[in-house]
Design an enzyme around this catalytic site. Structure first.
Site, PDB file in Angstrom:
ATOM      1  CB  SER A  25      44.614-109.698  16.596  1.00  0.00           C
ATOM      2  OG  SER A  25      45.296-110.401  17.764  1.00  0.00           O
ATOM      3  CE  LYS A  72      42.744-113.974  17.697  1.00  0.00           C
ATOM      4  NZ  LYS A  72      43.565-113.578  18.583  1.00  0.00           N
ATOM      5  CD  GLN A 106      44.473-116.982  20.130  1.00  0.00           C
ATOM      6  OE1 GLN A 106      45.035-115.862  19.647  1.00  0.00           O
ATOM      7  NE2 GLN A 106      43.419-117.025  20.650  1.00  0.00           N
TER       8      GLN A 106
END
Length: 489
Positions: A308, A333, A337
């Site tokens: 990420s 990833k 979110q």
């Protein structure tokens, strides 16, 4: 310079995988607005809620359960279960519901506070998957690795459990033990790890100056103060006359998006892209640098535990700042979110994937990861499985545990002559030499004491930077660039 740190417990909640992995701050206007502008925020407007038929269906189900179920019914649990069911129906491991208690732990985690064994985990098709162990935590010390699947804890299976329930089984007080059964790619049988939970101080930035003016900064997670700590350490190295930099984000599971943008701006020239965020209607918001480039070479170390925000940094520095990526392909990833707490009104929280992020050139790395410019593997003993200590290994046996022991012996310099799992005379002699050097009874057989001594000795070897192939290659590449620049003057 005193390092800022936060005293923390050791289990990193599984729910963090989607939170710390990129956004992870409550209040979408605060974080998404910073990261992606009003375009993403517009997608998050409140919908029309339940239609009459839908409301009637849910209400009827609730009444039928309360009126007919044979045992006492906890209404709050039923409502929580309904919300959990909606989140699970999305089929997204990074979107989930948290009750009040879990949500409170989540909020603490944004500030770098964790509780548990010290491993970032996520849920994938009902499996609890390790994103990465946290540096210095019991999980890392025990040998837990990225991509490991945790099958059970203290004999209780995690298969099919809702993510928060799985985490609850892993949590426990300091000093208590968690026996984890883990499935690892390449191992035919599950591996067993006995991990003692403990408190830990979590520092996210570590810096050292190596020979020839080469700085190394390791970033273990992108927490709220990581960008500030990174700048402090970078400034300190530059004041010492640093000529080149290695940024190490191996086993860094990610974190707060704004922090990684702030860090990238210190290397990406003004106007160049750091990251793109694509929302539900396919429109993109582009984060461009307001910073400037450096006049020294930079390389980034990464591996399968780099996820990420780590991947955002690696992609930005590779594509917009000319940095080389060294090591292994990253986790993969590529989603964003955000969390909604105030809307639910009872302290619980929904964490929802609201967008995907792309590298400066528009590549979506989700599920694929980023490939390094220079692939460098670690020695095989870096990823060796622990030895089952309930069985004594001895001459003429053939097993995966023997193979692990042979790999450890070879890594420690005792040269068993083979690493295929067959316990031959050469292996027995190597065991005797190790036992003698470790002041153990020289039986040539590997009992629990010998196995434990092997593992402890190997940890010291792994922790020695001299044996870190990826780190050493990164320093070597920076040194080459320094020399090249000097010869062109």
């Amino acid at each position: 310079m005193l390092k800022k740190s936060t005293a923390v417990f050791m289990i990193v909640a599984a729910l963090l995988c989607g939170s710390l992995l990129t956004l992870g701050v409550t209040g979408y206007m605060q974080v998404v607005g910073q990261a992606a502008g009003e375009g993403v925020a517009a997608v998050l407007q409140t919908g029309s809620g339940l239609q009459d038929k839908e409301s009637q269906k849910l209400g009827t189900a609730l009444n039928l359960i309360e009126d007919n179920y044979y045992d006492t019914v906890d209404r709050d649990k039923l409502i929580d279960g309904a919300v959990n069911g909606m989140m699970e129906a999305l089929g997204d491991p990074y979107s989930n519901y948290m009750g009040k208690e879990t949500a409170e732990k989540f909020e603490e985690s944004i500030e770098g506070s964790f509780s548990g064994i010290g491993a970032e985990v996520s849920s994938d098709n009902g499996k609890v998957v390790v994103v990465s162990p946290i540096k210095g935590a019991p999980a890392e010390k025990a040998g837990i690795q990225a991509k490991d699947i945790i099958l059970s804890v203290n004999g209780e299976t995690l298969d099919g459990l809702e993510l928060n329930d799985a985490v609850a089984k892993i949590r426990g007080p300091k000093g208590s033990k968690a026996t984890l059964k883990v499935q690892r790619t390449g191992s035919a049988e599950p591996l067993e790890f006995v991990i003692t939970r403990d408190d830990v101080k979590l520092e996210t930035v570590y810096a050292t100056m190596e020979k020839d003016g080469i700085g190394v900064i390791e970033v273990t997670q992108f927490s709220m103060n990581t960008a500030e700590r990174f700048k402090e350490e970078l400034d300190n190295l530059e004041k010492q006359g640093m000529k080149g930099l290695v940024i190490d984000v191996r086993n860094d599971p990610g974190g707060v998006l704004q922090r990684v943008i702030e860090m990238a701006e210190q290397f990406v020239p003004a106007g160049k892209t750091i990251v793109q965020v694509e929302n539900k209607d396919k429109s993109r918001e582009v984060s461009t640098s307001k910073g400037s480039s450096k006049d020294y070479p930079v390389v980034v170390l990464m591996n399968k535990g780099s996820a990420s925000a780590s991947e955002i940094l690696a992609g930005a520095l590779q594509q917009s700042a000319g940095a080389k990526l060294i090591g292994e392909h990253s986790f993969g990833k590529g989603t964003v979110q955000t969390s909604f707490e105030k809307e639910l009104g009872d302290g619980s929280l929904l964490k929802i994937t609201i967008a995907k992020w792309l590298t400066p050139d528009g590549t979506w790395i989700h599920g694929k990861g980023i490939e390094p410019d220079i692939a460098v593997a670690q020695p095989d003993y870096f990823s060796v499985a622990p030895i089952n200590k309930s069985v004594t290994l001895q001459y003429n046996m053939n097993s995966s545990d023997v193979k692990s022991a042979q790999t450890m012996l070879d890594g420690l310099g005792y040269k068993p002559g083979r690493k295929d799992g067959y316990f031959d005379a050469g292996t027995k002699e190597a065991v005797k030499k190790f036992q003698s050097a470790s002041k153990l009874q020289t039986t040539g057989a590997i009992d629990a004491k010998t196995a434990e001594a092997l593992e402890l000795a190997l940890i010291k070897v792994i922790q020695d930077p001299a044996n870190d192939n990826q780190r050493n290659r990164g320093i070597e590449e920076v040194r080459k660039e320094i020399q090249k620049a000097a010869s062109n003057k």
